[in-house]
Design a protein around this motif. Structure first.
Motif, PDB file in Angstrom:
ATOM      1  N   ALA A 120       0.822  -1.211   0.000  1.00 35.71           N
ATOM      2  CA  ALA A 120       0.000   0.000   0.000  1.00 35.71           C
ATOM      3  C   ALA A 120       0.855   1.261   0.000  1.00 35.71           C
ATOM      4  N   VAL A 121       1.939   1.232   0.746  1.00 36.05           N
ATOM      5  CA  VAL A 121       2.786   2.419   0.899  1.00 36.05           C
ATOM      6  C   VAL A 121       3.838   2.527  -0.203  1.00 36.05           C
ATOM      7  N   MET A 122       4.461   1.390  -0.549  1.00 34.52           N
ATOM      8  CA  MET A 122       5.574   1.420  -1.496  1.00 34.52           C
ATOM      9  C   MET A 122       5.159   1.101  -2.929  1.00 34.52           C
ATOM     10  N   PHE A 143      15.377   3.188   3.174  1.00 32.58           N
ATOM     11  CA  PHE A 143      14.148   2.804   2.503  1.00 32.58           C
ATOM     12  C   PHE A 143      13.817   3.704   1.322  1.00 32.58           C
ATOM     13  N   GLN A 144      14.345   4.910   1.322  1.00 33.53           N
ATOM     14  CA  GLN A 144      14.163   5.779   0.159  1.00 33.53           C
ATOM     15  C   GLN A 144      14.931   5.240  -1.046  1.00 33.53           C
ATOM     16  N   LEU A 145      16.014   4.505  -0.777  1.00 29.68           N
ATOM     17  CA  LEU A 145      16.834   3.946  -1.851  1.00 29.68           C
ATOM     18  C   LEU A 145      16.487   2.505  -2.181  1.00 29.68           C
ATOM     19  N   LEU A 185      16.793   0.223  18.875  1.00 24.62           N
ATOM     20  CA  LEU A 185      16.160   0.304  17.557  1.00 24.62           C
ATOM     21  C   LEU A 185      17.031   1.072  16.564  1.00 24.62           C
ATOM     22  N   PRO A 186      17.043   0.659  15.301  1.00 21.65           N
ATOM     23  CA  PRO A 186      17.746   1.458  14.282  1.00 21.65           C
ATOM     24  C   PRO A 186      17.158   2.861  14.236  1.00 21.65           C
ATOM     25  N   PRO A 187      17.976   3.892  14.291  1.00 19.30           N
ATOM     26  CA  PRO A 187      17.453   5.258  14.349  1.00 19.30           C
ATOM     27  C   PRO A 187      16.716   5.659  13.069  1.00 19.30           C
ATOM     28  N   TRP A 188      15.706   6.483  13.258  1.00 19.42           N
ATOM     29  CA  TRP A 188      14.852   6.949  12.168  1.00 19.42           C
ATOM     30  C   TRP A 188      15.676   7.588  11.054  1.00 19.42           C
ATOM     31  N   PHE A 230       6.785   0.918  10.106  1.00 19.91           N
ATOM     32  CA  PHE A 230       5.737   1.439   9.223  1.00 19.91           C
ATOM     33  C   PHE A 230       5.820   2.964   9.067  1.00 19.91           C
ATOM     34  N   PRO A 231       5.935   3.726  10.162  1.00 23.84           N
ATOM     35  CA  PRO A 231       6.021   5.184  10.013  1.00 23.84           C
ATOM     36  C   PRO A 231       7.209   5.633   9.164  1.00 23.84           C
ATOM     37  N   VAL A 232       8.331   4.915   9.262  1.00 20.53           N
ATOM     38  CA  VAL A 232       9.495   5.261   8.436  1.00 20.53           C
ATOM     39  C   VAL A 232       9.184   5.014   6.961  1.00 20.53           C
ATOM     40  N   LEU A 233       8.561   3.864   6.657  1.00 17.20           N
ATOM     41  CA  LEU A 233       8.183   3.564   5.277  1.00 17.20           C
ATOM     42  C   LEU A 233       7.236   4.623   4.730  1.00 17.20           C
ATOM     43  N   GLN A 234       6.309   5.059   5.584  1.00 20.36           N
ATOM     44  CA  GLN A 234       5.351   6.085   5.151  1.00 20.36           C
ATOM     45  C   GLN A 234       6.068   7.369   4.748  1.00 20.36           C
ATOM     46  N   GLU A 235       7.003   7.800   5.570  1.00 17.44           N
ATOM     47  CA  GLU A 235       7.723   9.028   5.251  1.00 17.44           C
ATOM     48  C   GLU A 235       8.588   8.846   4.008  1.00 17.44           C
ATOM     49  N   ALA A 236       9.195   7.664   3.868  1.00 13.53           N
ATOM     50  CA  ALA A 236      10.044   7.406   2.706  1.00 13.53           C
ATOM     51  C   ALA A 236       9.236   7.469   1.414  1.00 13.53           C
TER      52      ALA A 236
END
Length: 216
Positions: free
Chosen positions: A113-115, A212-214, A202-205, A165-171
């Motif tokens: 849905a996001v990507m 994930f942008q790449l 956790l891996p930092p934002w 999920f929030p990171v994917l959304q921003e990406a």
């Protein structure tokens, strides 16, 4: 000596690798972490997980265990310490059920849905919203597995929803899991981040976002 026999083949940005390594840390187990380039998989990974050919893989005295949910249960059974799964058989079964729901239904739909693009993304969004509503209502209904007071098996799985999920959304520049639409999921995430050692591990934002942008 211990690190020679316990090894995790993983990827720093993977929620599945994270949950395995965090489970080992919670049990106080020393291990070697081997970073895998997903675009150039090592022969060790291919030999250790010939079926799926993906991370994470736990190597214990040379014997490979694949798939993060299976690995976490293995860790819980092999090493003493604070249990990851509930001791009550019914609660343990429910934890497994909701973990499978998150990994097998919610996460694939949300990622597409996001990507994704076009009709596939539209259909996936409808499915993801349905699954998110189910999860939010379950948490809101008072299921104590989602209390997030002491992190366990289901919480480690749920971090893919509340952190990744929030990171994917921003990406991708798309919204899906929002505080207004799914307040119980959001509150669960905040509780998890408040557990000792979770936020720091956790891996930092700001590191996940460009990854994930790449990533295709």
């Amino acid at each position: 000596m211990v690190m020679t026999y316990i090894k995790v083949l993983g990827l720093w940005a993977s929620p599945y690798s994270f949950r395995v390594e965090k489970a080992l840390k919670m049990k106080g187990v020393e291990y070697e972490s081997v970073e895998i380039d997903i675009m150039n998989k090592t022969q060790e990974l291919l030999d250790s997980n010939p079926v799926h050919k993906k991370v994470p893989v736990l190597l214990h005295t040379g014997k490979p265990i694949a798939e993060s949910l299976v690995i976490m249960e293995y860790i819980d059974q092999v090493w003493k310490g604070e249990p990851l799964l509930p001791s009550d058989p019914y609660e343990r079964a429910q934890a497994r059920f909701w973990a499978k729901f998150i990994d097998d239904q919610l996460t694939p739909a949300a990622r597409t849905a996001v990507m994704g693009e076009g009709e596939d993304a539209k259909k996936a969004r409808e499915a993801a919203e349905k699954f998110l509503k189910i999860l939010d209502e379950e948490i809101r209904g008072g299921n104590k597995l989602f209390e997030g007071k002491a992190i366990g098996y289901l919480d480690l799985v749920g971090l893919v929803v509340t952190h990744w999920f929030p990171v994917l959304q921003e990406a991708a520049g798309k919204e899906l899991v929002t505080k207004d639409d799914y307040p119980a999921i959001w509150a669960w995430g905040e509780r998890l981040l408040g557990c000792p050692g979770v936020k720091d591990d956790l891996p930092p934002w700001d590191k996940l976002l460009p990854f994930f942008q790449l990533t295709p």
